[in-house]
Design an enzyme around this catalytic site. Structure first.
Site, PDB file in Angstrom:
ATOM      1  N   GLY A 139       0.845  -1.324  -0.003  1.00  0.00           N
ATOM      2  CA  GLY A 139      -0.014   0.060   0.006  1.00  0.00           C
ATOM      3  C   GLY A 139       0.772   1.200  -0.130  1.00  0.00           C
ATOM      4  O   GLY A 139       1.900   1.228   0.612  1.00  0.00           O
ATOM      5  N   HIS A 155      -1.926   7.142   7.295  1.00  0.00           N
ATOM      6  CA  HIS A 155      -1.200   8.038   6.683  1.00  0.00           C
ATOM      7  C   HIS A 155      -1.879   9.400   6.335  1.00  0.00           C
ATOM      8  O   HIS A 155      -1.342  10.511   6.397  1.00  0.00           O
ATOM      9  CB  HIS A 155      -0.430   7.449   5.471  1.00  0.00           C
ATOM     10  CG  HIS A 155       0.734   6.469   5.732  1.00  0.00           C
ATOM     11  ND1 HIS A 155       1.649   7.144   6.434  1.00  0.00           N
ATOM     12  CD2 HIS A 155       0.963   5.347   5.508  1.00  0.00           C
ATOM     13  CE1 HIS A 155       2.640   5.896   6.264  1.00  0.00           C
ATOM     14  NE2 HIS A 155       1.942   5.036   5.686  1.00  0.00           N
ATOM     15  N   GLN A 212       2.853   9.775   1.513  1.00  0.00           N
ATOM     16  CA  GLN A 212       4.113   9.301   1.387  1.00  0.00           C
ATOM     17  C   GLN A 212       4.907   9.669   0.031  1.00  0.00           C
ATOM     18  O   GLN A 212       6.102   9.618  -0.013  1.00  0.00           O
ATOM     19  CB  GLN A 212       3.996   7.758   1.500  1.00  0.00           C
ATOM     20  CG  GLN A 212       3.258   7.024   2.603  1.00  0.00           C
ATOM     21  CD  GLN A 212       3.456   5.639   2.693  1.00  0.00           C
ATOM     22  OE1 GLN A 212       2.427   5.206   2.161  1.00  0.00           O
ATOM     23  NE2 GLN A 212       4.598   5.050   3.074  1.00  0.00           N
ATOM     24  N   GLU A 258      -2.865   2.433   5.713  1.00  0.00           N
ATOM     25  CA  GLU A 258      -2.738   3.557   4.707  1.00  0.00           C
ATOM     26  C   GLU A 258      -3.723   4.782   5.334  1.00  0.00           C
ATOM     27  O   GLU A 258      -3.261   5.978   4.780  1.00  0.00           O
ATOM     28  CB  GLU A 258      -3.282   2.939   3.652  1.00  0.00           C
ATOM     29  CG  GLU A 258      -2.486   1.842   3.172  1.00  0.00           C
ATOM     30  CD  GLU A 258      -0.859   2.103   3.099  1.00  0.00           C
ATOM     31  OE1 GLU A 258      -0.361   3.489   2.742  1.00  0.00           O
ATOM     32  OE2 GLU A 258       0.014   1.267   3.143  1.00  0.00           O
TER      33      GLU A 258
HETATM   34 NI    NI Z   1       2.849   2.838   5.635  1.00  0.00          NI
END
Ligand code: NI
Length: 175
Positions: free
Chosen positions: A47, A145, A52, A142
């Site tokens: 993922g 994040h 990111q 995810e």
């Molecule tokens: Ni991660």
């Protein structure tokens, strides 16, 4: 297409609360999904969240190999835009996690066993489904994040937090 640079723990973009995507079908969003797909394929993870790759928008991609899907079938790569996760029930399970933004390490994290996912797909169509087990874990990781949260902040027992090379050499049970 392009392989994007992945932000590492300590970069402020990983602490940002990402903004909603206004138009999933916008060309720049479609390009971002293509670039994130290539970046994830290059890195070997399951993922990747937009934060990111230094883009603070509520967008993530993920896939789950057949060996870990729980159904025996591959969950092909998909994009989720503005995802919202709602736990179903109280049950949590502790399992191993790693992160491309925290390279070389892994640790054990409790996550809800079963979640409801609502989101838009890459074509802007509504998604509403229930996920369990490892796919539910990946999505919770995810989605964190997108709220500026990395998995080490959810590790409850740091005796199982370590470098992949050492944990591979000295396997340990989840405690
Ligand atoms: Ni991660």
């Amino acid at each position: 297409m392009a392989i994007l640079k992945i932000a590492r723990m300590g970069h402020p973009v990983l602490r940002a609360v990402a903004a909603p995507v206004a138009d999933p079908t916008a060309p720049e969003i479609q390009q971002l999904i293509r670039d994130m797909t290539e970046t994830l394929a290059d890195s070997g993870g399951v993922g990747l969240a937009a934060t990111q790759v230094h883009v603070p928008l509520r967008l993530l991609i993920f896939h789950v190999p057949a060996s870990r899907s729980g159904t025996g079938a591959d969950m092909p790569l998909r994009a989720l835009i503005n995802p919202v996760l709602t736990p179903i029930g109280e049950e949590q399970v502790t399992g191993w996690e790693g992160c491309l933004s925290v390279p070389g390490l892994r640790g054990t994290v409790p996550r809800y066993t079963k979640i409801r996912l609502t989101a838009l797909d890459a074509e802007g169509a509504a998604i509403d489904e229930i996920l369990e087990g490892f796919p539910a874990r990946v999505l919770q990781h995810e989605a964190d994040h997108l709220d500026g949260r990395l998995y080490p902040s959810r590790v409850e027992n740091f005796s199982s937090f370590g470098y992949n090379e050492e944990l591979d050499r000295y396997p340990m049970d989840i405690i």
